[in-house]
Enzyme design. Structure first.
Site, short mmCIF file in Angstrom:
data_model
loop_
_atom_site.label_atom_id
_atom_site.label_comp_id
_atom_site.label_asym_id
_atom_site.label_seq_id
_atom_site.Cartn_x
_atom_site.Cartn_y
_atom_site.Cartn_z
N GLY A 268 0.71 -1.48 -0.07
CA GLY A 268 0.15 -0.16 0.39
C GLY A 268 0.69 1.18 -0.34
N ASP A 269 2.17 1.47 0.23
CA ASP A 269 2.78 2.93 -0.13
C ASP A 269 4.43 2.34 -0.20
OD1 ASP A 269 3.32 5.10 0.68
OD2 ASP A 269 3.76 4.70 2.91
N LEU A 270 4.26 1.76 -1.63
CA LEU A 270 5.97 1.11 -2.15
C LEU A 270 6.00 2.73 -2.97
CD1 LEU A 270 7.43 -0.88 -3.05
CD2 LEU A 270 6.25 -1.53 -5.19
#
Length: 208
Positions: free
Chosen positions: A76-78
């Site tokens: 979700g936060d790459l």
């Protein structure tokens, strides 16, 4: 979860069982130091050397991301500041606070520009979009404009292929996820305008 100080990252295991300390630097820091196009007089050999490193690094990130997905988790936060490279070349994912189970995916409200997937994508595709942007960013660090115009992705990929020697098919998966993102955003925009009889939420930028 992540604590990063002086190149030492404290990384929480996915199963919550333990903490580990790993020495290294963020992918963003490595990129700033080594990206050849900001240094004058870089030879074709230097660009080729960098391209080989970028491709290998992106492939390692993809392999690690697949292991996360096998556990049923959307990271979700790459983005480059949430990836750490150890001196021996291993990749570590940092900061799982926006991760969620794929079968109960919760889209965050914010995300890193150029890496945050549009609202038309969900689940594992959110991470696949961010991975596509990471592959592109390593070669053409202009991905922040993509949330304004998804068509820019193809222009940037073609520019990267002109400037760097890349393996055949390097951008194939990226092109596929960018095309689906663009088509989904166009559908949402038509729906919000009342085209086709629907009223939708429109195209926004969610967090990866």
């Amino acid at each position: 979860l992540r604590a990063l100080t002086a190149g030492i990252a404290k990384v929480h295991a996915l199963d919550g069982s333990r903490w580990a300390l790993h020495e290294g630097e963020t992918l963003n820091a490595a990129f700033v130091r080594d990206y050849p196009l900001v240094h004058p007089g870089q030879s074709p050999d230097k660009r080729a050397e960098y391209a080989a490193w970028a491709v290998a690094t992106a492939d390692r990130v993809a392999q690690a991301l697949e292991r996360i997905h096998q556990r049923g988790i959307v990271f979700g936060d790459l983005h480059p500041n949430n990836l750490m490279l150890s001196p021996d070349g291993r990749v570590f994912f940092l900061d799982f606070e926006l991760a969620s189970p794929a079968d109960d995916y919760q889209a965050p409200k914010l995300g890193a520009g150029g890496f945050a997937a549009p609202r038309s994508l969900s689940g594992f595709d959110v991470d696949r979009y961010a991975l596509a942007s990471l592959r592109l960013w390593l070669l053409m660090p202009l991905v922040t404009m993509l949330h304004l115009d998804h068509q820019k992705a193809d222009q940037l990929m073609r520019a990267a292929q002109r400037l760097f020697p890349l393996p055949d098919g390097y951008f194939d998966e990226a092109r596929e996820i960018y095309a689906r993102a663009a088509n989904g955003s166009s559908t949402a925009l038509r729906a919000s305008a009342g085209v086709g009889g629907g009223v939708g939420a429109g195209a926004g930028v969610g967090a990866g």
